[in-house]
Design an enzyme around this catalytic site. Structure first.
Site, short mmCIF file in Angstrom:
data_model
loop_
_atom_site.label_atom_id
_atom_site.label_comp_id
_atom_site.label_asym_id
_atom_site.label_seq_id
_atom_site.Cartn_x
_atom_site.Cartn_y
_atom_site.Cartn_z
N THR A 146 25.60 9.12 -21.46
CA THR A 146 25.77 10.30 -20.61
C THR A 146 26.81 10.01 -19.52
OG1 THR A 146 24.64 11.66 -18.94
CG2 THR A 146 23.79 9.45 -19.27
N ASP A 147 27.41 11.08 -18.99
CA ASP A 147 28.33 10.91 -17.87
C ASP A 147 27.60 10.60 -16.57
OD1 ASP A 147 27.20 13.41 -17.43
OD2 ASP A 147 29.10 14.48 -17.27
N GLU A 148 26.28 10.77 -16.55
CA GLU A 148 25.53 10.52 -15.32
C GLU A 148 25.53 9.04 -14.92
OE1 GLU A 148 21.89 12.64 -14.65
OE2 GLU A 148 22.32 14.03 -16.28
N TYR A 198 16.77 8.02 -14.24
CA TYR A 198 17.26 8.32 -15.60
C TYR A 198 18.62 7.68 -15.84
CZ TYR A 198 19.94 10.82 -19.11
OH TYR A 198 20.78 11.12 -20.15
N LYS A 240 19.86 4.63 -18.45
CA LYS A 240 20.90 4.77 -19.47
C LYS A 240 22.04 3.79 -19.23
CE LYS A 240 21.33 7.30 -22.42
NZ LYS A 240 20.96 7.17 -23.87
#
Length: 353
Positions: free
Chosen positions: A134-136, A159, A163
């Site tokens: 993810t870009d997060e 979260y 990741k």
């Protein structure tokens, strides 16, 4: 015929990927999913008995099971979707995110390494492990600029930290052991089969019920929105032609504030449901306290995958959102069945300070 082990293939992105691969390729899918709240067999109902689809309920941390599946089906690639993925849930209960996203990825990597190491050439050379991320993991952007593959990781939620940790493990297994890995970092996905705690399906269902549409803070948080079928095409392209050890950012080139997303959706609902007693649906908007640690802006620079692999999104935000809304309007029974009582649209992730 190539065989893929897809983890989390009963979830949102994984389920869409399985549907697409069975419809548009000749690959065989071994679909491993734990069937937590966000993984549901209803998502797979149209393809559950497909001759090239084998569903297995199980945990990615079950290393003997994973090894058995790899060896029995002579798997040529692993596409790793399985993850706890909702930021608000990670604020309320981070332990499951650590267990699934970090420990689960570790066990999956070890099973993959043991299997890959005993393959003959050219199977060993052609094997791939694709980590869907993810870009997060990059943290929060200011009002300008974009995340690139060289952007340092700076996760801000349990979260995204889980990741990021998993991505680092994947990288380490490439550099230390030579396992041929690929990593994709995508922007916010939307589309069919998304569990209705995420922004777009949650707003759709609440609007249909005439309930308030909760918008965090002032609604000015920006995300780059990616239609899930475009994402699935990108993953397949990376699996086909990506270079082992490389990362590929996947974005929809569709930056919108949360408020813009909700307003566009409300206007589409007004068009689709001219007799709704809740028109205009914008009147349902309500602003609520922001989530703790809410990143202000994400935006993806997807020039690498466009330049090196020839991928670009086909859907604009407007066309993708219209397709998404139509799907949810036509699949209200799916929504009802996946909302099994564990989640009813209540506020998650308020956290404590």
């Amino acid at each position: 015929m190539q065989t893929l082990l897809v983890t989390g293939g009963a979830g949102f992105i994984g389920g869409n990927f399985v549907h697409r691969m069975l419809a548009e390729s000749d690959v065989r899918i071994i679909n491993l999913d734990k069937l937590t709240y966000a993984g549901n067999l209803d998502t797979l109902a149209p393809i559950l008995n497909h001759p090239r689809h084998v569903f297995v309920q199980g945990d990615i941390s079950d290393r003997p099971l994973v090894r058995q599946l790899l060896e029995t089906h002579r798997v040529g690639a692993i596409v790793h979707f399985a993850a706890e993925s909702h930021v608000d849930r990670s604020i309320d209960g981070p332990a499951e995110f650590i267990q699934t996203n970090i420990e689960g990825t570790f066990h999956l990597l070890e099973a993959a390494r043991a299997y890959w190491s005993q393959l003959d050439e050219p199977d060993r050379r052609d094997f791939r492990f694709l980590q869907v991320s993810t870009d997060e993991v990059y943290g929060s952007l200011g009002p300008t600029g974009y995340f690139t593959e060289q952007t340092p990781y700076a996760p801000n939620s349990p979260y995204s930290a889980s990741k990021a940790s998993a991505d680092h493990l994947v990288r380490a297994w490439f550099h230390t052991y030579g396992l041929p890995v690929l990593t994709t970092n995508c922007s916010n996905n939307y589309g069919p089969y998304q569990f209705p705690e995420k922004l777009i399906p949650l707003m759709i269902l609440k609007a249909l019920a005439g309930e308030p549409l909760p918008i965090y803070g002032d609604g000015s948080h920006v995300r780059d929105w990616l239609y899930v079928e475009d994402h699935c095409r990108a993953i397949w392209r990376v699996l086909e032609a990506g270079q082992p050890g490389e990362m590929y950012n996947i974005g929809g080139n569709s930056e919108r504030t949360n408020l813009q997303v909700v307003d566009t959706l409300c206007d589409l609902l007004d068009e689709r449901l001219p007799n709704s007693p809740h028109r205009p649906h914008r009147q349902l908007k309500t602003f609520v306290a922001d989530r703790p640690g809410h990143d202000r802006r994400y935006a993806i620079d997807a020039s690498k995958i466009r330049r090196e692999l020839g991928w670009q999104p086909r859907e604009t935000f407007e066309t993708g959102l219209a397709r998404t809304l139509d799907w949810y309007l036509e699949h209200r029974e799916w929504c009802r069945r996946v909302m099994d009582g564990s989640y009813r649209g209540q506020r998650l992730g308020e956290g404590t300070r």
